[in-house]
Design a protein around this motif. Structure first.
Motif, PDB file in Angstrom:
ATOM      1  N   LEU A  17     -17.146  67.552  39.639  1.00 48.29           N
ATOM      2  CA  LEU A  17     -16.902  67.227  41.261  1.00 48.29           C
ATOM      3  C   LEU A  17     -16.246  65.974  41.532  1.00 48.29           C
ATOM      4  O   LEU A  17     -16.296  65.120  40.641  1.00 48.29           O
ATOM      5  CB  LEU A  17     -18.152  67.273  41.852  1.00 48.29           C
ATOM      6  N   ARG A  18     -15.052  65.838  42.404  1.00 46.79           N
ATOM      7  CA  ARG A  18     -14.524  64.754  42.726  1.00 46.79           C
ATOM      8  C   ARG A  18     -14.658  64.468  44.140  1.00 46.79           C
ATOM      9  O   ARG A  18     -14.489  65.101  44.952  1.00 46.79           O
ATOM     10  CB  ARG A  18     -13.246  64.750  42.269  1.00 46.79           C
ATOM     11  N   LEU A  19     -15.439  63.349  44.168  1.00 46.71           N
ATOM     12  CA  LEU A  19     -15.522  62.726  45.728  1.00 46.71           C
ATOM     13  C   LEU A  19     -14.257  61.969  46.059  1.00 46.71           C
ATOM     14  O   LEU A  19     -13.930  61.040  45.314  1.00 46.71           O
ATOM     15  CB  LEU A  19     -16.977  62.040  45.669  1.00 46.71           C
ATOM     16  N   TYR A  79     -11.835  57.425  44.585  1.00 43.35           N
ATOM     17  CA  TYR A  79     -12.420  58.529  44.051  1.00 43.35           C
ATOM     18  C   TYR A  79     -13.552  58.093  43.268  1.00 43.35           C
ATOM     19  O   TYR A  79     -13.472  57.340  42.558  1.00 43.35           O
ATOM     20  CB  TYR A  79     -11.297  59.453  43.327  1.00 43.35           C
ATOM     21  N   LEU A  80     -14.263  59.281  43.313  1.00 44.06           N
ATOM     22  CA  LEU A  80     -15.336  59.130  41.969  1.00 44.06           C
ATOM     23  C   LEU A  80     -15.412  60.574  41.417  1.00 44.06           C
ATOM     24  O   LEU A  80     -15.757  61.454  41.767  1.00 44.06           O
ATOM     25  CB  LEU A  80     -16.795  58.753  42.805  1.00 44.06           C
ATOM     26  N   GLN A  81     -14.812  60.496  40.321  1.00 41.27           N
ATOM     27  CA  GLN A  81     -14.727  61.832  39.341  1.00 41.27           C
ATOM     28  C   GLN A  81     -16.051  61.884  38.354  1.00 41.27           C
ATOM     29  O   GLN A  81     -16.486  60.951  37.868  1.00 41.27           O
ATOM     30  CB  GLN A  81     -13.579  61.763  38.319  1.00 41.27           C
ATOM     31  N   MET A  82     -16.677  62.862  38.657  1.00 46.70           N
ATOM     32  CA  MET A  82     -18.018  62.981  38.119  1.00 46.70           C
ATOM     33  C   MET A  82     -18.102  64.496  37.224  1.00 46.70           C
ATOM     34  O   MET A  82     -17.654  65.393  37.697  1.00 46.70           O
ATOM     35  CB  MET A  82     -19.091  63.382  39.222  1.00 46.70           C
ATOM     36  N   ASN A  83     -18.224  64.213  36.039  1.00 44.99           N
ATOM     37  CA  ASN A  83     -17.969  65.122  35.098  1.00 44.99           C
ATOM     38  C   ASN A  83     -19.655  65.523  34.400  1.00 44.99           C
ATOM     39  O   ASN A  83     -20.418  64.581  34.374  1.00 44.99           O
ATOM     40  CB  ASN A  83     -16.955  65.053  33.997  1.00 44.99           C
ATOM     41  N   SER A  84     -19.631  66.585  33.681  1.00 43.02           N
ATOM     42  CA  SER A  84     -20.922  66.814  33.310  1.00 43.02           C
ATOM     43  C   SER A  84     -22.233  66.743  34.169  1.00 43.02           C
ATOM     44  O   SER A  84     -23.226  65.860  33.540  1.00 43.02           O
ATOM     45  CB  SER A  84     -21.172  66.114  31.727  1.00 43.02           C
ATOM     46  N   LEU A  85     -22.107  67.038  35.160  1.00 43.99           N
ATOM     47  CA  LEU A  85     -23.175  66.749  36.056  1.00 43.99           C
ATOM     48  C   LEU A  85     -24.516  67.251  35.803  1.00 43.99           C
ATOM     49  O   LEU A  85     -24.581  68.425  34.885  1.00 43.99           O
ATOM     50  CB  LEU A  85     -22.855  67.419  37.444  1.00 43.99           C
ATOM     51  N   GLU A  86     -25.650  66.328  35.998  1.00 45.44           N
ATOM     52  CA  GLU A  86     -26.996  66.712  35.669  1.00 45.44           C
ATOM     53  C   GLU A  86     -27.539  66.848  36.858  1.00 45.44           C
ATOM     54  O   GLU A  86     -27.272  66.252  37.978  1.00 45.44           O
ATOM     55  CB  GLU A  86     -27.497  65.741  34.554  1.00 45.44           C
ATOM     56  N   PRO A  87     -29.020  67.711  36.662  1.00 43.99           N
ATOM     57  CA  PRO A  87     -29.732  67.725  38.069  1.00 43.99           C
ATOM     58  C   PRO A  87     -30.302  66.206  38.565  1.00 43.99           C
ATOM     59  O   PRO A  87     -30.225  66.088  39.810  1.00 43.99           O
ATOM     60  CB  PRO A  87     -30.925  68.455  37.583  1.00 43.99           C
ATOM     61  N   ASP A  88     -30.401  65.317  37.734  1.00 44.82           N
ATOM     62  CA  ASP A  88     -30.583  63.941  37.942  1.00 44.82           C
ATOM     63  C   ASP A  88     -29.690  63.169  38.873  1.00 44.82           C
ATOM     64  O   ASP A  88     -29.881  62.231  39.363  1.00 44.82           O
ATOM     65  CB  ASP A  88     -31.081  63.078  36.942  1.00 44.82           C
TER      66      ASP A  88
END
Length: 124
Positions: A17-19, A79-88
């Protein structure tokens, strides 16, 4: 003068996801940009920061190698690029702009401007 954060949503574990964080009323290029997050029942924590000139970055240990803060000063946007997102990683994410010294980048009081927050939910 404001920051507008967007891009959150509901995603599955392992997704990306990218914010975005758009500044208005001031120019972002002279400020460091940081992202914070706050999960239900927890304190707000610093996630990552990218300074202005030089672009030096720092990240909290739990997101190193997965999250990246970037900026496009021509668009007055970070931007904040978020990869391999986890439930935490589930939390409300906030962008902030300020001029912290290196030892205080995790301190929310080091930042002058804040976005309104965008919800990120990681769940299967």
């Amino acid at each position: 003068v404001q920051l507008q954060a967007s891009g959150g949503g509901l995603v599955q574990p392992g997704s990306s996801l990218r914010l975005s964080c758009v500044a208005s009323g001031f120019t972002l290029d002279s400020y460091a940009v940081a992202w914070f997050r706050q999960a239900p029942g927890k304190e707000r924590e610093a996630v990552g920061i990218r300074r202005s000139s030089g672009g030096m970055q720092w990240y909290t240990d739990s997101v190193k190698g997965r999250f990246t803060v970037s900026r496009d000063d021509a668009k007055n946007t970070a931007y904040l690029q978020m990869n391999s997102l986890e439930p935490d990683d589930t939390a409300v994410y906030y962008c902030a702009a300020g001029r912290p010294i290196m030892s205080t980048w995790r301190n929310s009081r080091s930042y002058y401007y804040w976005g309104q927050g965008t919800q990120v939910t990681v769940s299967s």
